[in-house]
Design an enzyme around this catalytic site. Structure first.
Site, PDB file in Angstrom:
ATOM      1  CG  ASP A 222      -1.752  -1.189   1.429  1.00 26.72           C
ATOM      2  OD1 ASP A 222      -1.300  -2.290   1.089  1.00 26.72           O
ATOM      3  OD2 ASP A 222      -2.876  -1.045   1.940  1.00 26.72           O
ATOM      4  CG  HIS A 224      -3.362   3.777   1.676  1.00 21.74           C
ATOM      5  ND1 HIS A 224      -4.649   3.809   1.183  1.00 21.74           N
ATOM      6  CD2 HIS A 224      -3.232   2.593   2.313  1.00 21.74           C
ATOM      7  CE1 HIS A 224      -5.281   2.693   1.513  1.00 21.74           C
ATOM      8  NE2 HIS A 224      -4.435   1.935   2.193  1.00 21.74           N
ATOM      9  CG  ASP A 251      -5.461  -0.493  -0.491  1.00 19.65           C
ATOM     10  OD1 ASP A 251      -6.319  -0.804  -1.342  1.00 19.65           O
ATOM     11  OD2 ASP A 251      -5.615  -0.687   0.728  1.00 19.65           O
ATOM     12  CG  ASP A 254      -9.454   5.969  -0.991  1.00 18.64           C
ATOM     13  OD1 ASP A 254      -9.820   7.038  -1.504  1.00 18.64           O
ATOM     14  OD2 ASP A 254     -10.088   4.908  -1.115  1.00 18.64           O
ATOM     15  NE  ARG A 255      -7.300   4.432   5.649  1.00 20.35           N
ATOM     16  CZ  ARG A 255      -8.051   4.742   6.685  1.00 20.35           C
ATOM     17  NH1 ARG A 255      -7.896   5.901   7.285  1.00 20.35           N
ATOM     18  NH2 ARG A 255      -8.967   3.912   7.129  1.00 20.35           N
ATOM     19  CG  ASN A 283      -9.244  -2.707   0.651  1.00 17.38           C
ATOM     20  OD1 ASN A 283      -8.029  -2.653   0.602  1.00 17.38           O
ATOM     21  ND2 ASN A 283      -9.929  -2.163   1.646  1.00 17.38           N
ATOM     22  CG  HIS A 284      -8.625   1.882   0.145  1.00 22.02           C
ATOM     23  ND1 HIS A 284      -9.338   2.945   0.661  1.00 22.02           N
ATOM     24  CD2 HIS A 284      -8.389   1.061   1.191  1.00 22.02           C
ATOM     25  CE1 HIS A 284      -9.493   2.789   1.956  1.00 22.02           C
ATOM     26  NE2 HIS A 284      -8.935   1.642   2.309  1.00 22.02           N
ATOM     27  CG  HIS A 332      -4.832  -5.219  -1.565  1.00 21.62           C
ATOM     28  ND1 HIS A 332      -3.794  -4.333  -1.395  1.00 21.62           N
ATOM     29  CD2 HIS A 332      -5.783  -4.874  -0.652  1.00 21.62           C
ATOM     30  CE1 HIS A 332      -4.105  -3.476  -0.436  1.00 21.62           C
ATOM     31  NE2 HIS A 332      -5.300  -3.787   0.027  1.00 21.62           N
ATOM     32  NE  ARG A 382      -8.592  -5.854   6.587  1.00 15.34           N
ATOM     33  CZ  ARG A 382      -7.721  -4.858   6.465  1.00 15.34           C
ATOM     34  NH1 ARG A 382      -8.135  -3.616   6.466  1.00 15.34           N
ATOM     35  NH2 ARG A 382      -6.438  -5.099   6.337  1.00 15.34           N
ATOM     36  CG  HIS A 409      -5.902  -5.809   3.061  1.00 15.31           C
ATOM     37  ND1 HIS A 409      -6.668  -4.720   2.737  1.00 15.31           N
ATOM     38  CD2 HIS A 409      -6.763  -6.707   3.620  1.00 15.31           C
ATOM     39  CE1 HIS A 409      -7.930  -4.962   3.060  1.00 15.31           C
ATOM     40  NE2 HIS A 409      -8.013  -6.146   3.601  1.00 15.31           N
TER      41      HIS A 409
END
Length: 481
Positions: A222, A224, A251, A254-255, A283-284, A332, A382, A409
């Site tokens: 990730d 991100h 990923d 995002d964030r 997943n993002h 991922h 999660r 992840h």
């Protein structure tokens, strides 16, 4: 029955957990809170504090369970309702979040922040209901009405121009523009996304590649939206070349608040070297997550709504896994709810029929699952997907002739971790995640002999823009503060 000595010892352990929490060492905090609970399990504060640490590690299912236990012990524990609402929001369960925010306001009517959160949650629920009501089952492609040729680049544009093919010169200029807070022209954004969408659409759901003699492959987890940390990887490890391939394991966005910069840079390299640069979906790279965690808002703020729609469609075309040298399955999330799943099942999966991963099935599991230390399978920490144990990993590797599964992840404090007797390897490449977690980043180098070489690295300074600066709601801001 617990003694006064047990209670005092438990409180001392909780205090150690609080100290670790203040240092942003969430795993250590969880360990101390757990020890406190083992010593004395009737204090809701221990559970509520552990829920807060689980939220920081994105273990939202665990956070919900802990907050619920705290509420069971004290029905008026306002902070526990607040934390449970935050965790429900993080897994996009707005109805349950709304219920808890209402209880917070009812029990503490003078809390202005709670009233604001409640109003925002109510607005979100109404918006989602409206969007579902007008949803088109099979919307037209965002690329259909895209007329890139008609778009003009102003004469005063001060960057390198992009023709019909990507060039290293354009990428070098783009890297510097992004470092200096500049954008590239919207025409070039559209060109890049369109070209890469067409490239990845034609790739297999599981890309199969070899590490050729005199070359190496770097696997990154990730990133991100942490653009300056991505550049640190390239500075330390070398930029992509024909002899140095890269695989980014989902990923990208995002964030972090430079998600468009990362996505465009990775896409530009994919266009320049389609057979030496690989991208797995995370997943993002999905619509629901992008709406909540900032990428949609960032696209709109820096470019326009069309940009997000194009990226969204390109994300749904990305491969879901890469098989490296027939020995390492890289994806991922993780493994599956059924031991019968094989590499052939991944090969046969038609990812183009289902743009978004949904709540069940192979695609969801490939993007969302996590390892656990216990044998067997368990509910997801999660609140989405599941967890799989070392026996599951061992059987999968044996059945498919694999050395190991490489996945991402999850934050790892040292940037990577070898679990399940070395058969499950997690790599995470966003150091000091969200500016709050004191973790290192890592990447893996793999040569022709298919040996894994791990490198850890620290975060580097970046401009003073907070994580999730472009998120379209503030319900999750406390998770990155």
């Amino acid at each position: 029955m617990a003694t006064a000595e047990d209670r005092a010892a438990a409180t001392a352990l909780k205090d150690k957990g609080n100290a670790a929490f203040k240092e942003h060492d969430w795993p250590t905090a969880i360990d101390f809170y757990t020890q406190a609970i083992e010593r004395y399990d009737q204090d809701g504060t221990f559970y509520s504090n552990r829920a807060a640490a689980h939220i920081k590690l994105e273990a939202f299912g665990y956070a919900i369970a802990d907050a619920s236990k705290a509420i069971e012990l004290d029905a008026n524990f306002v902070k526990a309702y607040w934390r449970r609402a935050t965790a429900y929001t993080a897994i996009l369960n707005y109805q349950d979040a709304l219920r808890d925010f209402r209880l917070v306001v009812k029990k503490n009517p003078g809390n202005k922040e709670a009233r604001l959160k409640l109003a925002e949650c109510e607005k979100l629920v109404k918006r989602i209901q409206f969007e579902k009501a007008i949803e088109v089952s099979d919307p037209p492609s965002a690329f259909e009405d895209l007329n890139i040729e008609s778009m003009k680049v102003d004469d005063n544009y001060d960057g390198v121009r992009l023709g019909d093919e990507m060039t290293q010169e354009f990428i070098d200029d783009m890297i510097e523009r992004f470092k200096n807070g500049k954008k590239i022209h919207r025409k070039y954004v559209f060109q890049i996304v369109k070209a890469v969408k067409e490239l990845v659409y034609d790739e297999a759901t599981m890309v199969e590649m070899e590490v050729e003699p005199d070359t190496k492959l770097t696997v990154c987890g990730d990133t991100h939206g942490q653009y300056f940390d991505l550049l640190e990887i390239f500075r330390l490890n070398g930029y992509p070349t024909d002899k140095h391939a890269y695989l980014f394991n989902g990923d990208f966005v995002d964030r972090g608040s430079w998600s468009t910069e990362i996505a465009l840079l990775l896409y530009a390299y994919k266009w320049l070297r389609p057979h030496k640069f690989f991208l797995n979906r995370g997943n993002h790279e999905t619509d629901d997550m992008n709406r909540v965690y900032g990428f949609e808002g960032e696209c709109k703020a820096k470019y326009n709504e069309k940009t997000f729609k194009l990226f969204s469609e390109s994300f749904s075309a990305l491969p879901l896994a890469t098989l490296i040298g027939k020995k390492y399955l890289t994806l991922h999330g993780g493994l599956f709810s059924d031991d019968k799943v094989t590499l052939d099942d991944i090969r046969k999966l038609d990812r183009h029929k289902q743009r978004q991963p949904g709540q069940a099935g192979l695609m969801m599991e490939m993007l969302w699952t996590d390892p656990q230390p216990q044998p067997g399978r368990g509910p997801s920490k999660r609140g989405v997907g599941l967890q799989f144990g070392p026996d599951v990993t061992k059987r999968f590797c044996e059945n498919n002739g694999l050395e190991a599964v490489i996945r991402s992840h999850e934050v790892r404090m040292e940037g990577y971790e070898e679990e399940h007797n070395g058969k499950c390897i997690t790599v995470f490449s966003a150091p000091k995640y969200c500016d709050t977690t004191e973790n290192k980043g890592a990447f893996i180098n793999i040569g022709p002999e298919l040996k894994l070489e791990f490198t850890k690295f620290d975060a580097v300074p970046h401009p003073d823009i907070k994580p999730m600066a472009y998120a379209q709601n503030s319900l999750l801001q406390q998770m990155v503060q």
